[in-house]
Design an enzyme around this catalytic site. Structure first.
Site, PDB file in Angstrom:
ATOM      1  N   CYS A   1     -43.072 111.264  -2.296  1.00 13.84           N
ATOM      2  CA  CYS A   1     -44.463 110.559  -2.155  1.00 13.84           C
ATOM      3  C   CYS A   1     -44.806 111.681  -3.808  1.00 13.84           C
ATOM      4  O   CYS A   1     -45.010 112.631  -4.136  1.00 13.84           O
ATOM      5  CB  CYS A   1     -44.941 110.541  -1.535  1.00 13.84           C
ATOM      6  SG  CYS A   1     -44.134 110.306   0.344  1.00 13.84           S
TER       7      CYS A   1
ATOM      8  N   ASN B   1     -44.889 115.208   1.566  1.00  8.97           N
ATOM      9  CA  ASN B   1     -43.611 114.595   0.858  1.00  8.97           C
ATOM     10  C   ASN B   1     -42.386 115.038   1.146  1.00  8.97           C
ATOM     11  O   ASN B   1     -42.273 116.576   1.152  1.00  8.97           O
ATOM     12  CB  ASN B   1     -44.270 115.081  -0.656  1.00  8.97           C
ATOM     13  CG  ASN B   1     -43.162 115.150  -1.448  1.00  8.97           C
ATOM     14  OD1 ASN B   1     -41.993 113.515  -1.591  1.00  8.97           O
ATOM     15  ND2 ASN B   1     -43.713 115.393  -3.372  1.00  8.97           N
ATOM     16  N   GLY B   2     -41.786 113.983   1.539  1.00  6.33           N
ATOM     17  CA  GLY B   2     -40.227 114.887   1.764  1.00  6.33           C
ATOM     18  C   GLY B   2     -39.952 114.456   3.098  1.00  6.33           C
ATOM     19  O   GLY B   2     -40.263 113.182   3.238  1.00  6.33           O
TER      20      GLY B   2
ATOM     21  N   LYS C   1     -16.324 113.447   1.957  1.00  3.55           N
ATOM     22  CA  LYS C   1     -17.194 115.019   1.506  1.00  3.55           C
ATOM     23  C   LYS C   1     -18.782 114.668   1.448  1.00  3.55           C
ATOM     24  O   LYS C   1     -19.692 115.589   0.438  1.00  3.55           O
ATOM     25  CB  LYS C   1     -17.092 116.321   1.255  1.00  3.55           C
ATOM     26  CG  LYS C   1     -16.224 115.896  -0.128  1.00  3.55           C
ATOM     27  CD  LYS C   1     -16.117 117.427  -1.078  1.00  3.55           C
ATOM     28  CE  LYS C   1     -15.686 117.654  -2.698  1.00  3.55           C
ATOM     29  NZ  LYS C   1     -15.348 118.550  -2.981  1.00  3.55           N
TER      30      LYS C   1
ATOM     31  N   GLN D   1     -20.167 111.729  -1.247  1.00  4.29           N
ATOM     32  CA  GLN D   1     -18.539 111.114  -1.672  1.00  4.29           C
ATOM     33  C   GLN D   1     -18.118 111.449  -0.322  1.00  4.29           C
ATOM     34  O   GLN D   1     -18.457 111.711   0.754  1.00  4.29           O
ATOM     35  CB  GLN D   1     -17.395 111.517  -2.784  1.00  4.29           C
ATOM     36  CG  GLN D   1     -17.733 113.084  -2.560  1.00  4.29           C
ATOM     37  CD  GLN D   1     -16.974 114.005  -3.642  1.00  4.29           C
ATOM     38  OE1 GLN D   1     -16.941 113.966  -4.615  1.00  4.29           O
ATOM     39  NE2 GLN D   1     -15.426 114.333  -3.025  1.00  4.29           N
TER      40      GLN D   1
ATOM     41  N   ARG E   1     -45.073 107.986  -8.205  1.00  5.04           N
ATOM     42  CA  ARG E   1     -44.085 108.619  -7.564  1.00  5.04           C
ATOM     43  C   ARG E   1     -43.887 108.100  -5.529  1.00  5.04           C
ATOM     44  O   ARG E   1     -43.014 108.176  -5.164  1.00  5.04           O
ATOM     45  CB  ARG E   1     -44.863 110.102  -7.398  1.00  5.04           C
ATOM     46  CG  ARG E   1     -44.458 111.210  -8.267  1.00  5.04           C
ATOM     47  CD  ARG E   1     -45.450 112.544  -7.728  1.00  5.04           C
ATOM     48  NE  ARG E   1     -44.214 113.067  -6.675  1.00  5.04           N
ATOM     49  CZ  ARG E   1     -43.496 113.833  -7.661  1.00  5.04           C
ATOM     50  NH1 ARG E   1     -43.520 113.978  -8.997  1.00  5.04           N
ATOM     51  NH2 ARG E   1     -42.545 114.794  -7.024  1.00  5.04           N
TER      52      ARG E   1
ATOM     53  N   PHE F   1     -43.382 106.714  -0.357  1.00  4.50           N
ATOM     54  CA  PHE F   1     -42.553 106.073  -1.276  1.00  4.50           C
ATOM     55  C   PHE F   1     -41.369 106.584   0.293  1.00  4.50           C
ATOM     56  O   PHE F   1     -41.218 107.270   0.326  1.00  4.50           O
ATOM     57  CB  PHE F   1     -41.844 107.454  -2.622  1.00  4.50           C
ATOM     58  CG  PHE F   1     -40.194 105.895  -3.329  1.00  4.50           C
ATOM     59  CD1 PHE F   1     -39.690 105.117  -1.979  1.00  4.50           C
ATOM     60  CD2 PHE F   1     -40.348 106.105  -4.250  1.00  4.50           C
ATOM     61  CE1 PHE F   1     -38.590 104.912  -3.097  1.00  4.50           C
ATOM     62  CE2 PHE F   1     -39.451 105.519  -5.107  1.00  4.50           C
ATOM     63  CZ  PHE F   1     -38.610 104.538  -5.065  1.00  4.50           C
TER      64      PHE F   1
ATOM     65  N   GLU G   1     -17.022 112.538 -11.644  1.00  4.74           N
ATOM     66  CA  GLU G   1     -17.522 114.266 -11.952  1.00  4.74           C
ATOM     67  C   GLU G   1     -17.163 114.793 -13.740  1.00  4.74           C
ATOM     68  O   GLU G   1     -15.919 115.220 -13.185  1.00  4.74           O
ATOM     69  CB  GLU G   1     -18.308 114.935 -11.239  1.00  4.74           C
ATOM     70  CG  GLU G   1     -18.805 115.942 -11.635  1.00  4.74           C
ATOM     71  CD  GLU G   1     -19.515 116.459 -10.829  1.00  4.74           C
ATOM     72  OE1 GLU G   1     -19.590 116.699  -8.979  1.00  4.74           O
ATOM     73  OE2 GLU G   1     -20.254 117.076 -10.816  1.00  4.74           O
TER      74      GLU G   1
END
Lengths: 1481, 473
Positions: free
Chosen positions: A2, A226-227, A936, A933, A32, A206, A885
């Protein structure tokens, strides 16, 4: 997740301007936050301010006591009048109960027309209550108790309509399901000019971990966050255990429980605890320090007193851990802090007039540059505290020192804490006789494979073994073997909202230390509270345990309880009785004063089977929790069954403080002693290695959940079960998700007895006579797999000979699982849609194959030949191949005449950003952000230097021979709004590419996917846990994540129910093999399908599972030229495979009556368990997985064109200059920027890359002069030929993916603050930069130049983790650095000025702040000095840096103050390359 | 595990005694690998994630595990692992055609690991160390009679005995072993190893009864009266005949009538029987039995040996539609062929001619096969071969018909005894195993079948819970 911030006046003067500025700040952070399917309904916004005394006095018909003598509450009430009346009565009763008086109510004036329809539909009645203080005692504590009592009373009377947003004599919260711009239109009070405050704390939400509601909007009473709190489940459980230990004498304490109100978010829970502890008398700063401690355990520079404070409190409470920027206030002080990792941004500005502005971003309020005194950032674990009463900023060190010296914590620890090493030694350690050991191995379910594949490598190397090619073995509940109960549980992991941690490179934040034993009341502060047993890590050797058993120390009085049950009688009954008895004995032992309970299966014999140790430990843990006695003793598991990391992690996650895997320890000792195993080491070393491997593995398991300390992991139950029945879960594993339910005690007892019989039913089996296993490598008599010799042979024959009959044989072997079930879909059947239709009426195969994609496998993990073969095949049929990747050779971007295109349609953006340049991005049809993925999830990877050959190094922009590390998290995605930012950045470069986000299935993935949809992704991939081609730790391949069936179904349902499904396309992958698999995936919600293993098998892979050894004998997963020459795959093989799959799907569609795939998508009502399911699978309940969405709306993606994005500065520039860039003509523009101007330059970079390729344009062709404060991602992907200058400052992610451009950022010319002491750019600058130059006249935040592979940068100071994972390029630091510099740095060079540390300390501090695992520190030589001088000169020229000028003025002297940081491996590789040049030249 | 052995080390060629020496006796042809070479060869194993060899082996021998142990010199442990899936590795290590090697992953692009040689070496090590009896820890009190002492009967008997049942093994011949005793030539299988194994079985409690012919329903009923279960492992001993004029001439014999007496003589018996010393021999049939006839003829001093096969000459490499890991349909050459004689393919015998009632020549015609496998005679390719002896080695068609009829059991279309997956026949408590059920097959299949039916019998006799499955040794 956020935007958040505060404005505070040190002048102590309350005025309306603060409120107005707070709201403006909130609106400037709007990007945000998020909105859901209704664009006018936000995820939530709010403001926390001083009580607006003037407003209330004017508005209320009754008179108020003096300020401070009354409290105002912000209350959300039910809309139903009767319910509301009940709720108001509950509050009135609670107030009376505590001796205070309600003066009256005020209906808060709101304008409902200002908010979205969705928000309106759930809008509560918002009223304010006014309470007069009528009794003595702590006023705020009383208000806390009133709030809790009223809420609980209302909840007990059957409603959850009462929500008290705040109730305080000082502060008040205005919040709701709002967008930032709606807040003061909805709450008209906020526009009242008499509404005055000394501070305003604001938040825009958010939401990803919970669905948005009015209540869940921030701020809470004390906090905005935030987190995400990753440790929430453990914190909640332990907090509720602590309720039982609260002193009974305090009259009001009964009203405190539950401390954490049910149903809230993680942030709400933390707020509840802060509120509770504040009410208990601790100061705000004290509470924050004990709940969210900085990383103190391994911090050589920390003052002893402060360390003692943390150590003492670690015995009281486990850390609330996770990415967190926290703003908090009690009305007397307002503060900001970050978690120990510093994973969320928080910046601040202090002005000359005494105003403090703190926010997620710089530039959220316009401040005259000349007025700025300090421009800084809050650092990991540090606190910014404004004393509102005294009107000053309290220095972090000062406040912490003050709090840490309040009590003699160090002495208390010394006098009470019991150190394991200090316990008296025991004469001998027990050793099992050989026969018993062998019987036990079998009876605890060990297989030959466990010994050979798991234990031997752990003992020999001290690390977990690695494997490849995913997992195609049967789920535990479908296995016909008596598998340990551990196998039914899967590890959960963090994705998107809570980043995983790198436990190797960022070890400084991790800790395995744990305290065993009792705690008192958390409200008290007594010496006895740290009377615990301190363990450096949770693995006890048998000797350790013996010492503990024998110890007379009062803090560690141990009692051993046998966890066994009889062989006779009904299994379920016998086991239940044994568990009841065990739990009761544990409770008795606690009552009798035991401080340590050892749950042991060591006494197993021929008459009694072992209770699975996980069940025994968890049963005791939950029983003691329910009995309110859990905190009075620690639990230790003495387990013969625990062998793997996963086993130990489970025991700890379900309550054990420590584990003694005695049988595994004995076995590794035996392995070292016996020539049979050739470990090449002595027994003590083997045991040590084994413990080391467990420790490393545990760190990895913790870190993949984003948890830093084992004490926060302890009891946190971050697992989910697959196939464990409701009764077992509810009774013994309460709170664990078990999507399918399944086995009960009868089956668990049966397995335990079957295992027991293997060991005790006949002769003692030698280790070579144990069960063969077959989980990791296929065995004829072993675990069921789908990839077997016949299926591989049939598939390869089918695709090579284009032989439908062989394909049919293959598909039948995979699909028909009646004999040996293996997957969930193997238990299902189709329910026809309507009567069957002719095959001709079904969508043709050529259109179906366009929905197919091959998996993300990097060039590096598989060979060039195999990689290009897949691309050629997919391009020919209109499907998509995936770069994986690791970049892509740009020669592949241009199709070759005749041969077709070798370009991967999907370009992946993974955590290491290898080769992610503007040119790479504009050559993608789809850009895929890989969050996790299947093999893992939550982990990073590593390509060892010896595999990085010239070709791989080229596409990865790396140096041959230098190890390449992929970090566990994306360092620009610590939160959902970061993901939204990355999506924005990528779209800015390449408007036409579709953006997808890859997630891995786990419970809760649906909510995450909803967040991803809101973040603007076009497509979401849900990967099953079983996929995976590259090398991964075996325990990750087998024990993390869940099948895609579960994750996909949940995602589909959540997206439909939130009206978001139409916005995105859904893809699934994970061991898809046949058309039948595809049909089920479609019915569960996928419209696109990913395949990795099967097309590799079609290309020749024979599942050697040796990808990690570079010895692939068929040239698929190897870089060895000799082996690559053996690759025999052809595009036709892959094409044939996909057409076979499509035709099989068409036949199913015809049978079911579906003419198009779109019709099938999201129709779980056409899936049902098949008839005649036998065995344990009968117990599975698919109701929840197959439940259709409860809301109407699109079931598949309807938005066919990619999401748009807001207009950017670049768009304006491009519009103005017309086709100049395409033509390569020079342009120069001036722009003014605000923090809402994001990714400036990325659009220009995309334009350059599209027209001029990777070489770009000549220097300074495209010039942008900017002023102001730039938003996130300034200069992202800036390409060669671009020069961006910025007078002002920039936020996070500057120069992300820099692709050759030049950046210069310097303070405003009018500024009076010292540049080198101020923040000029934010966190994670130059992440994944591949080339270009950057000059910053000021300090940077955390993770400067992370994963830089080629850019050159000069900066005047930086935060923690500088140059992390760097593989190339040059970084010059002209100021102080934070901790952990050069962690994982395998390439490039840094020149660091070593004469000041961050605290202004003395020269030489740098060495202590540098992580020397990979690098050497040395003085500069002449060549270095010349290079450095040139760079500083350029820095001064581009930025006017005073620091640079000062250094140049006496450069000869200055050189000696620099240290050169070079990775050892890089030095070798460069040396080798030079030698080669000399040789060749 | 050596990770790259398959790239750096070549497959060792097979080691055999020199031809001039070996054709003068009936002793074993094959020589063991030297210890160093053995370890090196084992290191060629790739320890596959999916070991196709392990599937290729009917017994499911866990080949990667013992290869790993062998390359590290751990033959004792390798023998334990090997014994966990294979009752008689000393036999399969000698006579098995090694389908494991055909499906070895190294063979995908090179020469397979010498799995059979390694198996034999492990087994020899075990025999050399003395085969320790592993009597059951418990007795179930159940009695089982097994009829027929070939590999299926033997394996079934050992498995059941080790599960605690009282097993009686009945053999109509005078010695135990069936085909292992009297079918396979000594130069391929030294009888010493069979005797060692029988001694171990006897010590484990198996009771051997020879000369016991279960020749009809009454005999079977008598067995049933005294036992809880009966297993018929009576083989597929009925040979395929050659229906051509002249078949009844003297000097025309079924292969077994030629091979068995030689085996008996090798065992020290003095007896008459067919010998071909100085004669011109034609062997009809291109399979293993035919090759055994060729080798035995050489050893008896035949003047000339011709082996005829009706099918076409196979290719030397796999065809496109016969890909790895399927059994390769390619030309196979045994040690007997190396020793001399000629081979001819696509030759159809039309008649046998003779003088004075004794065969003197074989008339034949060449044939060809169309894509569908249909045979066509090629006019004008008639040929005649002069001979003194014709040996018919054209395979076996099933259990001896008279015996099967007399037992009154349901049979399948090919005349084999019909059983369910556990080995139970149409008669209660009667099971059947081996070639009698599956038709003529390999020794390795017979052992696998004996083990499978042992599990079926055991399950039928006991609630198997509480007994260790799969790890019977």
């Amino acid at each position: 997740m956020c935007g958040l911030g505060f404005v505070a006046e040190m002048s102590r003067r309350a005025h309306h301007g603060v409120v107005r500025d707070g709201i403006e700040l909130l609106q400037r952070l709007a990007h945000r936050g998020a909105a859901g399917s209704d664009p006018d309904t936000g995820d939530g916004a709010g403001i926390l301010v001083d009580i607006p005394d003037a407003v209330f006095r004017a508005a209320l018909p009754f008179s108020l006591p003096p300020r401070g003598e009354y409290a105002a509450g912000m209350v959300f009430l039910s809309r139903d009048p009767d319910a509301r009346a009940r709720e108001e009565r509950a509050l009135e009763e609670a107030t009376r109960h505590h001796g205070h008086e309600i003066l009256g109510w005020r209906s808060v004036p709101v304008d409902a027309s200002a908010i979205g329809a969705l928000a309106r539909s759930t809008q509560p009645v918002v009223r304010q209550v006014f309470i007069a203080r009528r009794a003595d005692g702590d006023w705020e504590r009383a208000l806390h108790r009133i709030r809790r009592r009223a809420t609980e009373a209302a909840r007990r009377s059957g409603g959850d309509g009462l929500y008290i947003a705040s109730l305080s004599s000082r502060t008040i919260v205005y919040k709701g399901l709002l967008l930032p711009e709606q807040i003061d239109r909805f709450y008209v009070d906020l526009r009242d000019p008499t509404f005055a405050s000394r501070f305003a704390l604001v938040h825009s939400r958010f939401s990803t971990n919970t669905l948005p509601t009015w209540e869940r909007a921030h701020p809470f009473r004390r906090l905005a966050h935030n987190g995400e709190i990753n440790t929430l489940r453990g914190n909640q459980r332990w907090m509720s255990a602590r309720e039982a230990a609260l002193p009974r004498d305090a009259a009001d304490v009964g009203d405190a429980a539950p401390i954490i109100a049910p149903g809230g978010s993680d942030s709400a829970a933390l707020d509840d605890v802060i509120d509770f502890l504040l009410a208990g008398g601790r100061s705000l700063a004290h509470v924050m320090m004990m709940l969210v401690p900085e990383a103190w355990a391994d911090h050589p520079e920390m003052a002893p007193a402060r360390r003692a404070f943390y150590e003492y409190h670690a015995a009281l409470v486990e850390p609330w851990d996770g990415p967190a920027a926290l703003l908090f206030t009690d009305g007397d002080a307002i503060g900001a802090m970050l978690d120990r990792n510093g994973l969320r941004p928080l910046k601040y500005v202090v002005t000359r007039t005494g105003r403090v502005i703190a926010a997620s971003e710089l530039g959220v309020l316009d401040v005259d540059d000349a007025e700025v005194v300090t421009k800084g950032r809050v650092q990991p674990g540090t606190m910014l505290l404004v004393d509102l009463v005294r009107g000053r900023i309290v220095d972090d060190d000062a406040i912490k020192t003050e709090i840490a010296t309040r009590k003699p914590y160090a002495r208390w620890i010394a006098e009470n804490k019991v150190d394991l090493a200090a316990l008296p030694d025991v004469p001998a350690i027990y050793s099992l006789p050989r026969e018993l050991r062998e019987r036990m191995l079998a009876a605890f379910g060990a297989t030959r494979e466990d010994l050979r594949t798991i234990l031997a490598p752990m003992a020999a190397k001290g690390e977990e073994p690695t494997g490849s090619m995913g997992n195609d073995a049967a789920l535990a509940v479908l296995s016909d073997r008596p598998l340990p109960l551990f196998r039914y549980f899967k590890q959960q992991f963090a994705q998107v909202t809570n980043p995983p941690i790198d436990p190797i490179r960022e070890e400084l934040v991790m800790s395995l230390a744990c305290a065993v034993g009792g705690e008192g009341s958390i409200l008290d502060e007594t010496p006895e509270q740290c009377r615990v047993l301190e363990l450096p890590h949770p693995i006890l050797t048998t000797r350790d345990l013996a010492r503990l058993r024998g110890s007379p120390a009062p803090g560690v009085l141990a009692r051993t309880l046998d966890a066994l049950f009889p062989l006779e009688g009904d299994g379920a009954e016998a086991l239940r009785a044994a568990l009841d008895d065990l739990a009761q004995r544990a409770e008795d032992a606690v009552d009798e004063g035991a401080r340590v309970i050892i749950v042991s299966d060591r006494a197993i014999d021929e008459r009694r089977a072992a209770i699975p140790s996980l069940l025994a430990v968890s049963a005791v843990h939950h029983h003691l929790l329910r009995a309110g006695k859990r905190l009075r003793a620690g639990l230790i598991a003495e387990s013969g069954e625990a062998r793997e990391v996963h086993d130990v992690a489970l025991l700890i996650g379900y309550g054990a403080s420590a584990v003694n895997p005695y049988l595994a320890l004995e076995m590794v000792g035996e392995m070292a002693t016996s020539a049979r195993w050739e470990l090449g080491i002595e027994a003590p070393a083997a045991a040590k290695n084994y413990v080391q491997a467990l420790k490393k593995g545990l760190l990895k398991v913790l870190s993949k959940m984003g948890i830093s300390t084992i004490s926060s992991y302890h009891g946190a139950q971050v697992f989910e079960a697959i196939g464990v029945g409701r009764d077992v879960i509810d009774r013994y594993f309460e709170g664990t998700a078990s999507a399918l339910f399944g086995i009960g005690l009868a089956e668990i007892a049966d397995d335990a007895r079957r295992r027991h019989a293997l060991g005790f039913g006949g002769d003692a089996p030698s280790p070579d006579e144990l069960d063969v296993g077959g989980a990791y490598a296929w065995r004829a008599d072993g675990e069921t797999h789908l990839w077997t010799p016949p299926t591989i042979a049939a598939l390869q024959r089918a695709v090579r000979l284009d032989d439908p009959r062989s394909y049919a044989e293959y598909a039948a072997r995979i699909n028909d699982q009646r004999e040996r079930p293996c997957t969930l879909r193997g238990l299902w059947d189709f329910v026809p849609h309507r009567s069957n239709i002719p095959l001709e009426d079904v969508e043709p195969a050529v259109s179906i194959v366009r929905r197919f994609a091959t998996g993300a496998m990097s060039f590096g993990s598989i060979s060039k030949e195999a990689h290009e073969n897949l691309a050629l095949a997919m391009n020919r049929i209109g499907g998509k191949s995936n770069s994986g990747e690791g970049g892509e050779d740009e020669a592949r971007f241009v199709p070759e005449r005749g041969a077709g295109s070798r370009r991967s349609a999907i370009k992946q953006v993974a955590s290491a950003r290898f080769g992610v340049t503007a040119h790479y991005l504009v050559n993608a049809d789809e850009i895929q952000i890989k969050i996790a993925q299947g093999a893992k999830p939550g982990e990073g990877g590593q390509l060892p230097g010896h595999k990085v050959d010239v070709a791989i190094a080229k596409v990865r922009h790396a140096t041959p021979g230098v190890t390449l590390i992929s970090p566990p998290p994306h360092h620009d995605i610590y939160s959902i709004e970061d993901l939204a930012e990355l999506i924005f950045d990528l779209r800015a470069v390449s408007a036409k590419a579709r953006i997808s986000v890859k997630l891995v299935a786990e419970t809760g993935v649906g909510t995450i996917a909803a967040g991803v949809a809101k973040a603007g992704a076009d497509a979401i991939v849900i990967s099953g846990h079983d996929g995976g081609t590259g090398a991964s730790p075996l325990s990750s391949i087998h024990h993390a994540g869940v099948p895609w069936e579960i994750g996909l179904a949940e995602t589909q349902r959540t997206l439909v129910e939130n009206g978001l499904r139409g916005r995105v396309r859904l893809q699934t992958d994970g061991q898809l093999k046949t058309g039948r698999d595809v049909a089920f995936a479609a019915l569960l919600g996928a419209e696109e399908f990913g395949f990795a293993t099967a097309p590799l098998v079609a290309s020749g892979c024979i599942m050697m599972r040796k990808c990690h050894l570079n010895t692939c004998p068929v040239g698929v997963a190897t870089q060895d030229p000799v082996l690559r020459a053996r690759f025999k795959g052809q595009p036709e093989h892959v094409i044939n495979y996909f057409f076979f799959v499509a035709e099989e799907l068409r036949a199913i569609m015809a049978r079911l009556g579906f003419a198009t795939v779109d019709e099938m998508v999201g129709r779980p009502d056409h899936v049902a368990p098949r008839d005649g399911i036998a065995g344990r699978a009968r117990l599975l309940d698919f109701g929840a997985v197959l439940a259709p969405a409860t809301a109407a709306g699109p079931r598949h993606g309807t938005a066919h064109k990619p999401h748009g994005r807001a207009r950017t500065v670049d768009d304006d520039v491009l519009f103005e200059v017309g086709g100049a860039i395409a033509r390569g003509e020079p342009i120069a523009r001036k722009v003014t920027l605000h923090n809402s101007d994001r990714a400036v330059g990325a659009g220009l970079a995309g334009e350059i890359a599209r027209h001029h390729g990777s070489q770009g344009l000549p220097p300074d062709t495209v010039i942008l002069h900017a002023r102001g404060t730039a938003g996130q991602s300034f200069g992202a992907f800036a390409a060669t030929g671009m020069a961006l200058s910025l007078e002002g400052a920039a936020n996070d992610y500057v120069g992300k993916g820099l692709s050759g451009g030049v950046l210069a950022i310097f303070p405003p010319r009018r500024a009076r603050f010292s540049a080198e002491a101020s923040a000029i750019v934010g966190n994670t600058v130059l992440y994944g930069a591949t080339s270009g130059r950057a000059f910053f006249a000021g300090r940077a935040g955390e993770r400067f130049a992370v994963r830089n592979s080629g850019a050159t940068a000069v900066v005047e100071g930086l935060g923690d983790h500088g140059c992390e994972y760097m593989t190339g390029g040059v970084v010059v630091v002209l100021g102080a650095t934070g901790r952990n510099f050069a962690a994982g740095m395998s390439g490039g060079v840094a020149y660091v000025l070593d004469d000041v540390d961050a605290a202004g300390g003395a020269r030489g501090a740098f060495a202590a702040r540098c992580n020397a695992a990979l690098v050497d520190l040395e003085p500069l030589d002449l060549e270095d000095a010349t290079k450095l001088r040139a760079l500083i000169e350029e820095h001064v020229a581009r930025t006017g840096s005073t620091q640079g000028s000062r250094l140049l003025a006496s450069f000869a002297a200055a050189v000696g103050r620099f240290v050169k940081v070079t990775p050892r491996e890089y030095k070798r590789a460069i040396g080798a390359a030079r030698k080669l040049e000399v040789h060749v030249g | 595990m050596a990770e790259r052995g398959f790239l750096t080390i070549g497959r060792a060629p097979k080691r055999e005694r020199p031809i001039p020496e070996r054709v003068r006796d009936h002793s074993e042809v094959a020589l063991p690998l030297a210890p160093d070479e053995l370890r090196e060869q084992a290191s060629r194993c790739m320890d596959c994630g999916i070991p196709f060899c392990h599937q290729g082996c009917p017994l499911g021998n866990v080949i990667p595990e013992w290869n790993d142990l062998v390359q590290r010199g751990r033959l004792d442990e390798a023998a334990v692992v090997l014994a966990s899936t294979n009752n008689f590795p000393e036999i399969t290590g000698r006579v098995c055609p090694a389908p494991c090697e055909a499906s070895c992953v190294v063979a995908l692009d090179g020469d397979a690991v010498t799995i059979k040689e390694i198996e034999r070496s492990i087994a020899e090590h075990a025999v050399g160390a003395g085969l320790t009896p592993r009597p059951a820890a418990i007795t179930t009190g159940k009695r089982v009679a097994i009829v027929g002492s070939g590999p299926a009967g033997l394996a079934c008997a050992q498995e059941l005995a080790r599960r605690g049942h009282a097993v009686t093994l009945l053999e109509r011949d005078d010695r135990i072993g069936g085909l292992l005793r009297y079918g396979i030539p000594d130069f391929k299988l030294d009888r010493r190893v069979l005797d060692a194994r029988l001694a171990q079985m006897a010590a484990e409690g198996v009771r051997f009864v020879t000369g016991a012919h279960v020749d009809g329903r009454a005999a079977l009923d008598a067995l049933l009266a005294a036992h809880d279960a009966v297993v018929l492992a009576i083989g597929a001993r009925a040979p395929r005949d050659l229906a051509v004029p002249g078949r009844d001439l003297d000097g025309v014999h079924f292969a077994m009538d030629f091979l068995t007496p030689q085996n008996r003589r090798n065992a020290g018996e003095e007896l008459e029987g067919i010998t071909v010393t100085g004669e011109r021999v034609i062997v009809i049939g291109g399979g293993d039995t035919g090759a055994d006839c060729v080798g035995t003829s050489h050893r008896q001093g035949a003047a000339a040996v011709v082996q005829l096969e009706v099918m076409s000459l196979p290719a030397t490499t796999r065809s496109r539609d016969n890909p790895w890991p399927a059994w390769p349909l390619v030309l196979r050459t045994s040690s007997s062929h190396d020793e001399g004689g000629t081979r001819d393919w696509a030759v159809l015998t039309k008649s046998l001619r003779g003088e004075a009632g004794r065969v003197t020549a074989l008339d034949a015609i060449r044939v060809a096969f169309d894509a569908g496998g249909k045979m066509r005679e090629l006019p004008g390719t008639e040929l005649s071969i002069a001979c003194d002896r014709v040996l018919l080695a054209m395979g076996f068609v099933g259990p001896e018909a008279a015996l099967a009829d007399a037992l009154g059991l349901a049979r399948d279309a090919r005349g084999n005894i019909r059983t369910d997956a556990a080995g139970a026949t149409s008669a209660p408590r009667v099971f059947a195993a081996g070639d009698a059920v599956r038709g003529q097959s390999l020794v390795v299949w017979a052992i696998a079948d004996g083990r499978r039916v042992a599990r079926g019998v055991h399950a039928a006799l006991t609630a198997s819970r509480g007994l260790r499955e799969g790890a019977s040794l």
